[in-house]
Design a protein around this motif. Structure first.
Motif, PDB file in Angstrom:
ATOM      1  N   GLN A 109       0.820  -1.221   0.000  1.00  0.00           N
ATOM      2  CA  GLN A 109       0.000   0.000   0.000  1.00  0.00           C
ATOM      3  C   GLN A 109       0.852   1.269   0.000  1.00  0.00           C
ATOM      4  N   GLY A 110       1.887   1.244  -0.832  1.00  0.00           N
ATOM      5  CA  GLY A 110       2.729   2.428  -1.015  1.00  0.00           C
ATOM      6  C   GLY A 110       3.668   2.719   0.142  1.00  0.00           C
ATOM      7  N   LYS A 111       3.756   1.764   1.072  1.00  0.00           N
ATOM      8  CA  LYS A 111       4.651   1.974   2.224  1.00  0.00           C
ATOM      9  C   LYS A 111       6.105   1.844   1.792  1.00  0.00           C
ATOM     10  N   ASN A 112       6.969   2.425   2.594  1.00  0.00           N
ATOM     11  CA  ASN A 112       8.400   2.358   2.330  1.00  0.00           C
ATOM     12  C   ASN A 112       8.955   1.073   2.945  1.00  0.00           C
ATOM     13  N   GLU A 113       8.763  -0.032   2.236  1.00  0.00           N
ATOM     14  CA  GLU A 113       9.218  -1.321   2.784  1.00  0.00           C
ATOM     15  C   GLU A 113      10.570  -1.684   2.168  1.00  0.00           C
ATOM     16  N   ASP A 114      11.643  -1.263   2.842  1.00  0.00           N
ATOM     17  CA  ASP A 114      12.985  -1.387   2.251  1.00  0.00           C
ATOM     18  C   ASP A 114      13.859  -2.462   2.898  1.00  0.00           C
ATOM     19  N   CYS A 115      13.305  -3.218   3.842  1.00  0.00           N
ATOM     20  CA  CYS A 115      14.123  -4.237   4.501  1.00  0.00           C
ATOM     21  C   CYS A 115      13.489  -5.613   4.404  1.00  0.00           C
ATOM     22  N   GLY A 116      14.346  -6.623   4.277  1.00  0.00           N
ATOM     23  CA  GLY A 116      13.875  -8.000   4.099  1.00  0.00           C
ATOM     24  C   GLY A 116      13.853  -8.781   5.399  1.00  0.00           C
ATOM     25  N   HIS A 117      12.777  -9.562   5.578  1.00  0.00           N
ATOM     26  CA  HIS A 117      12.721 -10.468   6.732  1.00  0.00           C
ATOM     27  C   HIS A 117      12.002 -11.750   6.341  1.00  0.00           C
ATOM     28  N   THR A 118      12.090 -12.762   7.215  1.00  0.00           N
ATOM     29  CA  THR A 118      11.488 -14.068   6.938  1.00  0.00           C
ATOM     30  C   THR A 118      10.139 -14.148   7.625  1.00  0.00           C
ATOM     31  N   LYS A 119       9.144 -13.435   7.054  1.00  0.00           N
ATOM     32  CA  LYS A 119       7.830 -13.344   7.710  1.00  0.00           C
ATOM     33  C   LYS A 119       7.020 -14.638   7.597  1.00  0.00           C
ATOM     34  N   PHE A 120       7.008 -15.207   6.393  1.00  0.00           N
ATOM     35  CA  PHE A 120       6.136 -16.371   6.141  1.00  0.00           C
ATOM     36  C   PHE A 120       6.931 -17.671   6.278  1.00  0.00           C
ATOM     37  N   PHE A 121       7.569 -17.823   7.434  1.00  0.00           N
ATOM     38  CA  PHE A 121       8.518 -18.933   7.589  1.00  0.00           C
ATOM     39  C   PHE A 121       7.872 -20.313   7.525  1.00  0.00           C
ATOM     40  N   ALA A 122       6.519 -20.374   7.580  1.00  0.00           N
ATOM     41  CA  ALA A 122       5.851 -21.668   7.448  1.00  0.00           C
ATOM     42  C   ALA A 122       5.825 -22.106   5.984  1.00  0.00           C
ATOM     43  N   HIS A 123       6.107 -21.155   5.075  1.00  0.00           N
ATOM     44  CA  HIS A 123       6.099 -21.460   3.642  1.00  0.00           C
ATOM     45  C   HIS A 123       7.517 -21.582   3.105  1.00  0.00           C
ATOM     46  N   GLU A 124       7.640 -22.323   1.988  1.00  0.00           N
ATOM     47  CA  GLU A 124       8.967 -22.519   1.411  1.00  0.00           C
ATOM     48  C   GLU A 124       9.615 -21.193   1.031  1.00  0.00           C
ATOM     49  N   ASN A 125       8.840 -20.349   0.354  1.00  0.00           N
ATOM     50  CA  ASN A 125       9.334 -19.001   0.054  1.00  0.00           C
ATOM     51  C   ASN A 125       8.769 -18.065   1.109  1.00  0.00           C
ATOM     52  N   SER A 126       9.647 -17.536   1.936  1.00  0.00           N
ATOM     53  CA  SER A 126       9.164 -16.909   3.173  1.00  0.00           C
ATOM     54  C   SER A 126       9.457 -15.418   3.307  1.00  0.00           C
ATOM     55  N   TRP A 127      10.204 -14.856   2.362  1.00  0.00           N
ATOM     56  CA  TRP A 127      10.615 -13.468   2.557  1.00  0.00           C
ATOM     57  C   TRP A 127       9.497 -12.464   2.301  1.00  0.00           C
ATOM     58  N   ASN A 128       9.585 -11.350   3.037  1.00  0.00           N
ATOM     59  CA  ASN A 128       8.700 -10.211   2.854  1.00  0.00           C
ATOM     60  C   ASN A 128       9.544  -8.943   2.967  1.00  0.00           C
ATOM     61  N   ASP A 129       9.121  -7.903   2.219  1.00  0.00           N
ATOM     62  CA  ASP A 129       9.731  -6.592   2.446  1.00  0.00           C
ATOM     63  C   ASP A 129       8.832  -5.836   3.407  1.00  0.00           C
ATOM     64  N   VAL A 130       9.444  -5.165   4.360  1.00  0.00           N
ATOM     65  CA  VAL A 130       8.670  -4.464   5.391  1.00  0.00           C
ATOM     66  C   VAL A 130       9.427  -3.199   5.786  1.00  0.00           C
ATOM     67  N   GLU A 131       8.748  -2.298   6.500  1.00  0.00           N
ATOM     68  CA  GLU A 131       9.412  -1.058   6.915  1.00  0.00           C
ATOM     69  C   GLU A 131      10.573  -1.376   7.870  1.00  0.00           C
ATOM     70  N   CYS A 132      11.712  -0.750   7.614  1.00  0.00           N
ATOM     71  CA  CYS A 132      12.942  -1.061   8.362  1.00  0.00           C
ATOM     72  C   CYS A 132      12.846  -0.712   9.852  1.00  0.00           C
ATOM     73  N   ALA A 133      11.909   0.188  10.207  1.00  0.00           N
ATOM     74  CA  ALA A 133      11.787   0.609  11.610  1.00  0.00           C
ATOM     75  C   ALA A 133      10.977  -0.382  12.443  1.00  0.00           C
ATOM     76  N   LYS A 134      10.307  -1.342  11.755  1.00  0.00           N
ATOM     77  CA  LYS A 134       9.529  -2.360  12.476  1.00  0.00           C
ATOM     78  C   LYS A 134      10.471  -3.213  13.324  1.00  0.00           C
ATOM     79  N   ASN A 135       9.901  -3.845  14.362  1.00  0.00           N
ATOM     80  CA  ASN A 135      10.707  -4.731  15.201  1.00  0.00           C
ATOM     81  C   ASN A 135      10.591  -6.187  14.751  1.00  0.00           C
ATOM     82  N   ASN A 136      11.715  -6.834  14.661  1.00  0.00           N
ATOM     83  CA  ASN A 136      11.781  -8.258  14.305  1.00  0.00           C
ATOM     84  C   ASN A 136      12.924  -8.906  15.070  1.00  0.00           C
TER      85      ASN A 136
END
Ligand code: MAN
Ligand code: CA
Length: 184
Positions: free
Chosen positions: A147-174
């Motif tokens: 939704q037009g967000k500045n998602e510039d950092c990669g994380h393994t959000k969908f780790f239950a799936h084989e392809n698990s990466w998501n781009d998300v805002e870098c200021a989020k906590n992980n």
């Protein structure tokens, strides 16, 4: 010069020639033996140094997998603070360069920062060592700058799936994964 003297002279020459050839041959062999010994000694020292480093890290709770040691965080932080934590530990955020390494990250079943960002140029994903992303494991529809967000950092959000990466805002906590490679 009678026949005898001529024979001796050419015999002496041949003897000298033999001595020179044998000496050069021996020098070559000596050189080869020295080269091999030095290389073996150097490789031995190098292996000992690596084993010591692996030992030090694993004693501090890091995991060894395929020539790297990994730190799995137990708290969450922003991408940059996570990266700084890895740097302080003599490592960096994980660079995933094989399917096996990707599968390894999925085992921890927590959404974790990896060393992947497109902050420099939107849409150009780079690893923290400056190399371009080649083999990727994005979840279907990602990266999407949701939704037009500045998602510039990669994380393994969908780790239950084989392809698990998501781009998300870098200021989020992980959570995050640090990697220190032992491969030279
Ligand atoms: C959230 C964020 C996004 C992601 C979507 C997927 O909004 O994690 O980065 O793309 O979920 O539905
Ligand atoms: Ca996204």
């Amino acid at each position: 010069m009678d026949g005898r003297a001529g024979f001796d002279a050419s015999n002496n020459k041949r003897n000298l020639y033999t001595v020179v050839v044998v000496t050069l041959g021996l020098l070559c062999i000596l050189q080869a033996v020295l080269n091999i010994s030095l290389r073996l000694a150097f490789d031995g020292d190098e292996s000992k140094r690596k084993l010591n480093t692996i030992d030090d890290y694993t004693h501090q709770g890091w995991l060894y997998f395929n020539q790297s040691v990994y730190y799995i965080s137990s708290v969450e932080n922003s991408w940059q603070d996570s990266r700084d934590d890895c740097l302080q530990r003599g490592a960096d955020l994980i660079i995933v360069n094989s399917k096996e390494e990707h599968e390894f990250t999925r085992l921890f079943r927590q959404s974790s920062w990896i060393g992947l960002t497109d902050t420099e140029t939107e849409g150009t994903w780079k690893w923290v060592d400056g190399t371009l992303l080649r083999q990727s494991f994005w979840f279907a529809g990602e990266p999407n700058s949701y939704q037009g967000k500045n998602e510039d950092c990669g994380h393994t959000k969908f780790f239950a799936h084989e392809n698990s990466w998501n781009d998300v805002e870098c200021a989020k906590n992980n959570f995050w994964i640090c990697e220190k490679t032992m491969a030279s």
